[in-house]
Design a protein around this motif. Structure first.
Motif, PDB file in Angstrom:
ATOM      1  N   ALA A 229       0.723  -1.263  -0.109  1.00 17.96           N
ATOM      2  CA  ALA A 229      -0.054  -0.096  -0.021  1.00 17.96           C
ATOM      3  C   ALA A 229       0.897   1.251  -0.065  1.00 17.96           C
ATOM      4  O   ALA A 229       0.532   2.406  -0.550  1.00 17.96           O
ATOM      5  CB  ALA A 229      -0.752  -0.116   1.320  1.00 17.96           C
ATOM      6  N   ARG A 230       2.077   1.158   0.591  1.00 12.85           N
ATOM      7  CA  ARG A 230       2.908   2.372   0.765  1.00 12.85           C
ATOM      8  C   ARG A 230       3.809   2.593  -0.478  1.00 12.85           C
ATOM      9  O   ARG A 230       4.471   3.511  -0.962  1.00 12.85           O
ATOM     10  CB  ARG A 230       3.819   2.148   1.766  1.00 12.85           C
ATOM     11  CG  ARG A 230       3.160   2.383   3.231  1.00 12.85           C
ATOM     12  CD  ARG A 230       4.179   2.709   4.255  1.00 12.85           C
ATOM     13  NE  ARG A 230       4.989   1.532   4.375  1.00 12.85           N
ATOM     14  CZ  ARG A 230       4.891   0.660   5.404  1.00 12.85           C
ATOM     15  NH1 ARG A 230       4.049   0.979   6.213  1.00 12.85           N
ATOM     16  NH2 ARG A 230       5.731  -0.284   5.726  1.00 12.85           N
ATOM     17  N   GLY A 231       3.581   1.522  -1.549  1.00 10.61           N
ATOM     18  CA  GLY A 231       4.464   1.670  -2.808  1.00 10.61           C
ATOM     19  C   GLY A 231       6.030   0.980  -2.696  1.00 10.61           C
ATOM     20  O   GLY A 231       6.741   1.309  -3.726  1.00 10.61           O
ATOM     21  N   GLU A 232       6.173   0.586  -1.651  1.00 12.64           N
ATOM     22  CA  GLU A 232       7.474  -0.232  -1.502  1.00 12.64           C
ATOM     23  C   GLU A 232       8.052  -1.214  -2.207  1.00 12.64           C
ATOM     24  O   GLU A 232       9.027  -1.465  -2.676  1.00 12.64           O
ATOM     25  CB  GLU A 232       7.758  -0.359   0.232  1.00 12.64           C
ATOM     26  CG  GLU A 232       7.848   0.743   1.131  1.00 12.64           C
ATOM     27  CD  GLU A 232       7.798   0.254   2.553  1.00 12.64           C
ATOM     28  OE1 GLU A 232       8.326  -0.747   2.776  1.00 12.64           O
ATOM     29  OE2 GLU A 232       7.847   1.200   3.200  1.00 12.64           O
ATOM     30  N   ILE A 233       6.833  -1.895  -2.685  1.00 16.64           N
ATOM     31  CA  ILE A 233       7.127  -3.242  -3.494  1.00 16.64           C
ATOM     32  C   ILE A 233       5.978  -3.162  -4.552  1.00 16.64           C
ATOM     33  O   ILE A 233       4.752  -2.443  -4.294  1.00 16.64           O
ATOM     34  CB  ILE A 233       6.721  -4.617  -2.649  1.00 16.64           C
ATOM     35  CG1 ILE A 233       5.526  -4.653  -1.882  1.00 16.64           C
ATOM     36  CG2 ILE A 233       8.247  -4.570  -1.768  1.00 16.64           C
ATOM     37  CD1 ILE A 233       5.468  -5.941  -1.352  1.00 16.64           C
ATOM     38  N   ASP A 234       6.335  -3.821  -5.572  1.00 14.08           N
ATOM     39  CA  ASP A 234       5.342  -3.516  -6.723  1.00 14.08           C
ATOM     40  C   ASP A 234       4.296  -5.021  -6.732  1.00 14.08           C
ATOM     41  O   ASP A 234       4.473  -5.685  -5.896  1.00 14.08           O
ATOM     42  CB  ASP A 234       5.980  -3.636  -7.972  1.00 14.08           C
ATOM     43  CG  ASP A 234       6.907  -4.737  -8.320  1.00 14.08           C
ATOM     44  OD1 ASP A 234       6.960  -5.552  -7.406  1.00 14.08           O
ATOM     45  OD2 ASP A 234       7.289  -4.946  -9.356  1.00 14.08           O
ATOM     46  N   GLU A 235       3.418  -5.006  -7.537  1.00 12.84           N
ATOM     47  CA  GLU A 235       2.440  -6.141  -7.521  1.00 12.84           C
ATOM     48  C   GLU A 235       3.105  -7.714  -7.746  1.00 12.84           C
ATOM     49  O   GLU A 235       2.372  -8.326  -7.081  1.00 12.84           O
ATOM     50  CB  GLU A 235       1.284  -5.589  -8.377  1.00 12.84           C
ATOM     51  CG  GLU A 235      -0.081  -6.771  -8.229  1.00 12.84           C
ATOM     52  CD  GLU A 235      -1.159  -6.449  -9.307  1.00 12.84           C
ATOM     53  OE1 GLU A 235      -2.072  -7.283  -9.397  1.00 12.84           O
ATOM     54  OE2 GLU A 235      -0.936  -5.470  -9.996  1.00 12.84           O
ATOM     55  N   ASP A 236       3.877  -7.465  -8.636  1.00 12.16           N
ATOM     56  CA  ASP A 236       4.248  -8.951  -8.879  1.00 12.16           C
ATOM     57  C   ASP A 236       5.146  -9.498  -7.427  1.00 12.16           C
ATOM     58  O   ASP A 236       5.104 -10.633  -7.160  1.00 12.16           O
ATOM     59  CB  ASP A 236       5.576  -8.966 -10.050  1.00 12.16           C
ATOM     60  CG  ASP A 236       4.722  -8.511 -11.432  1.00 12.16           C
ATOM     61  OD1 ASP A 236       3.291  -9.050 -11.399  1.00 12.16           O
ATOM     62  OD2 ASP A 236       5.353  -7.961 -12.283  1.00 12.16           O
ATOM     63  N   GLU A 237       5.906  -8.582  -6.908  1.00 15.57           N
ATOM     64  CA  GLU A 237       6.652  -9.091  -5.681  1.00 15.57           C
ATOM     65  C   GLU A 237       5.632  -9.073  -4.517  1.00 15.57           C
ATOM     66  O   GLU A 237       5.779 -10.255  -3.787  1.00 15.57           O
ATOM     67  CB  GLU A 237       7.708  -7.736  -5.468  1.00 15.57           C
ATOM     68  CG  GLU A 237       8.574  -8.139  -4.039  1.00 15.57           C
ATOM     69  CD  GLU A 237       9.575  -7.253  -3.903  1.00 15.57           C
ATOM     70  OE1 GLU A 237      10.484  -7.385  -2.968  1.00 15.57           O
ATOM     71  OE2 GLU A 237       9.631  -6.308  -4.586  1.00 15.57           O
ATOM     72  N   TYR A 238       4.678  -8.243  -4.562  1.00 21.15           N
ATOM     73  CA  TYR A 238       3.669  -8.579  -3.452  1.00 21.15           C
ATOM     74  C   TYR A 238       2.993 -10.162  -3.653  1.00 21.15           C
ATOM     75  O   TYR A 238       3.073 -10.617  -2.629  1.00 21.15           O
ATOM     76  CB  TYR A 238       2.643  -7.347  -3.416  1.00 21.15           C
ATOM     77  CG  TYR A 238       1.461  -7.739  -2.766  1.00 21.15           C
ATOM     78  CD1 TYR A 238       1.528  -7.718  -1.314  1.00 21.15           C
ATOM     79  CD2 TYR A 238       0.251  -8.301  -3.332  1.00 21.15           C
ATOM     80  CE1 TYR A 238       0.350  -7.971  -0.435  1.00 21.15           C
ATOM     81  CE2 TYR A 238      -1.125  -8.574  -2.234  1.00 21.15           C
ATOM     82  CZ  TYR A 238      -0.984  -8.297  -1.019  1.00 21.15           C
ATOM     83  OH  TYR A 238      -1.843  -8.535  -0.221  1.00 21.15           O
ATOM     84  N   ARG A 239       2.621 -10.246  -4.763  1.00 21.44           N
ATOM     85  CA  ARG A 239       1.894 -11.665  -5.119  1.00 21.44           C
ATOM     86  C   ARG A 239       3.006 -12.660  -4.697  1.00 21.44           C
ATOM     87  O   ARG A 239       2.593 -13.840  -4.294  1.00 21.44           O
ATOM     88  CB  ARG A 239       1.389 -11.637  -6.582  1.00 21.44           C
ATOM     89  CG  ARG A 239       0.256 -10.689  -6.597  1.00 21.44           C
ATOM     90  CD  ARG A 239      -0.715 -10.937  -8.024  1.00 21.44           C
ATOM     91  NE  ARG A 239      -1.409 -10.112  -8.243  1.00 21.44           N
ATOM     92  CZ  ARG A 239      -2.657  -9.913  -7.529  1.00 21.44           C
ATOM     93  NH1 ARG A 239      -2.929 -11.115  -6.826  1.00 21.44           N
ATOM     94  NH2 ARG A 239      -3.732  -9.129  -8.042  1.00 21.44           N
ATOM     95  N   ARG A 240       4.284 -12.497  -5.329  1.00 23.77           N
ATOM     96  CA  ARG A 240       5.334 -13.694  -5.176  1.00 23.77           C
ATOM     97  C   ARG A 240       5.397 -14.085  -3.608  1.00 23.77           C
ATOM     98  O   ARG A 240       5.218 -15.211  -2.992  1.00 23.77           O
ATOM     99  CB  ARG A 240       6.504 -13.348  -5.854  1.00 23.77           C
ATOM    100  CG  ARG A 240       7.394 -14.328  -5.684  1.00 23.77           C
ATOM    101  CD  ARG A 240       8.681 -13.924  -6.564  1.00 23.77           C
ATOM    102  NE  ARG A 240       9.196 -12.638  -6.333  1.00 23.77           N
ATOM    103  CZ  ARG A 240       9.901 -12.277  -5.291  1.00 23.77           C
ATOM    104  NH1 ARG A 240      10.449 -13.095  -4.560  1.00 23.77           N
ATOM    105  NH2 ARG A 240      10.392 -10.869  -5.473  1.00 23.77           N
TER     106      ARG A 240
END
Length: 95
Positions: free
Chosen positions: A66-77
């Motif tokens: 939510a803060r934008g520290e990681i992108d969606e791909d990294e979040y899902r992984r």
């Protein structure tokens, strides 16, 4: 009459004093334990009622996303790794 000759001796006064101190100590300890159980803090210092809603690692990961520290791909992984690790349980090399 009844009150003559039935005085409490020195040990009686001592026993009554110690009994009263013990009584108040137990009342105070019970009050402190009740307060601590009602105002218990979580691991991160939050109150128990306002603590984390999900599992702690998933919540931290969602906050970072939510803060934008990681992108969606990294979040899902990372979320997949966390969920697979929780199903397997602690194994060798895991804590």
């Amino acid at each position: 009459m009844f009150w003559y000759g039935h005085d409490v001796g020195g040990w009686g006064w001592f026993a009554m004093s110690m009994g009263m101190i013990l009584f108040w100590a137990l009342i105070i300890v019970a009050g402190v334990l009740l307060y601590r159980s009602l105002a218990r803090t979580g691991e991160n210092g939050d109150r128990a009622g306002s603590g984390l809603r999900g599992t702690a690692p998933e919540q931290v990961l969602a906050e970072r996303f939510a803060r934008g520290e990681i992108d969606e791909d990294e979040y899902r992984r990372r979320l997949t790794v966390l969920r697979e690790g929780s199903r397997d349980g602690p194994g060798p090399g895991r804590r």
